[in-house]
Design a protein around this motif. Structure first.
Motif, PDB file in Angstrom:
ATOM      1  N   TRP A 152      -3.356  54.824  46.440  1.00 29.90           N
ATOM      2  CA  TRP A 152      -3.439  53.284  45.949  1.00 29.90           C
ATOM      3  C   TRP A 152      -4.799  52.751  45.793  1.00 29.90           C
ATOM      4  N   ALA A 153      -5.750  53.518  46.558  1.00 32.50           N
ATOM      5  CA  ALA A 153      -7.189  52.891  46.460  1.00 32.50           C
ATOM      6  C   ALA A 153      -7.649  53.171  45.165  1.00 32.50           C
ATOM      7  N   GLU A 154      -7.332  54.490  44.443  1.00 31.03           N
ATOM      8  CA  GLU A 154      -7.922  54.671  43.560  1.00 31.03           C
ATOM      9  C   GLU A 154      -7.303  54.123  42.115  1.00 31.03           C
ATOM     10  N   GLN A 155      -6.136  54.071  42.366  1.00 34.64           N
ATOM     11  CA  GLN A 155      -5.094  53.348  41.204  1.00 34.64           C
ATOM     12  C   GLN A 155      -5.741  51.990  41.040  1.00 34.64           C
ATOM     13  N   PHE A 156      -5.999  51.285  42.295  1.00 38.90           N
ATOM     14  CA  PHE A 156      -6.203  49.614  42.558  1.00 38.90           C
ATOM     15  C   PHE A 156      -7.790  49.508  42.020  1.00 38.90           C
ATOM     16  N   ALA A 157      -8.588  50.644  42.099  1.00 39.08           N
ATOM     17  CA  ALA A 157     -10.008  50.629  41.769  1.00 39.08           C
ATOM     18  C   ALA A 157     -10.139  50.294  40.233  1.00 39.08           C
TER      19      ALA A 157
END
Length: 198
Positions: free
Chosen positions: A103-108
């Motif tokens: 999630w964090a990778e996609q959100f960034a």
């Protein structure tokens, strides 16, 4: 599982209504041009919301400083759905992402953010189902302004009328002026990615 989530909106075959509150300078320029122009900023995220009452809660019925004018922006459904297709939730959801790092990778790197907040009643109370808001980053804001917006209407007079009726205890009459919102159809894989739930 939490509150139910569904997109409720005033929409027709081609467009969906979203609501934004602005200071007079931005609203007047947009209404005069029929599209967003400076002093509207093309360099910061803008949030679009199809729930009229959620924006009324957020702007305190256009009483907040810098949110004195309410615009109804008719957005082409093709643009709205393009935004949804790119959207990444603002918080980790285990039903959507395999793990927090994914999630964090996609959100960034997301060009569009998506957030769920409790829907609001006419008097601002939280309701047991959530309302969507979509954040458009500076990477898609020009596309929104130039291609997705079909027309812009000044809803400030409606907002003031409803607010006055509410203040005088005439909620039933105020309710007649609310935009007609119904469930917007989203299905399949996109619905899962948006974390829609009954």
């Amino acid at each position: 599982m939490g509150a139910a989530r569904e997109i409720r909106a005033d929409y027709d075959r081609d467009t969906i209504a979203i609501y934004q509150a602005y200071p007079p300078a931005i609203a007047d320029a947009a209404l005069a041009a029929g599209r967003f122009v400076p002093p509207f900023s093309f360099h910061r995220m803008t949030w679009i919301k199809p729930s009229f009452l959620w924006l009324m809660h957020r702007s305190n019925w256009a009483q907040k400083r810098g949110q004195e004018r309410v615009l109804c922006v008719r957005v082409r459904r093709s643009g709205w759905e393009a935004a949804l297709a790119q959207a990444v939730l603002t918080s980790f959801e285990p039903t959507v992402f395999t793990d927090p790092d994914t999630w964090a990778e996609q959100f960034a790197t997301a060009r569009v953010h998506l957030q769920w907040d409790p829907e609001r009643s006419l008097r601002g109370a939280g309701l047991p189902y959530d309302s969507i808001q979509v954040g458009l980053s500076r990477h898609v804001i020009r596309e929104y302004a130039d291609d997705w917006v079909a027309r812009i209407e000044d809803y400030t007079p409606v907002v003031r009328k409803v607010y006055t009726l509410l203040q005088s205890g005439r909620a039933d009459k105020a309710r007649r002026f609310l935009p007609p919102e119904r469930v917007y159809p989203v299905g399949g894989e996109l619905g899962r990615r948006l974390s829609l739930r009954a």
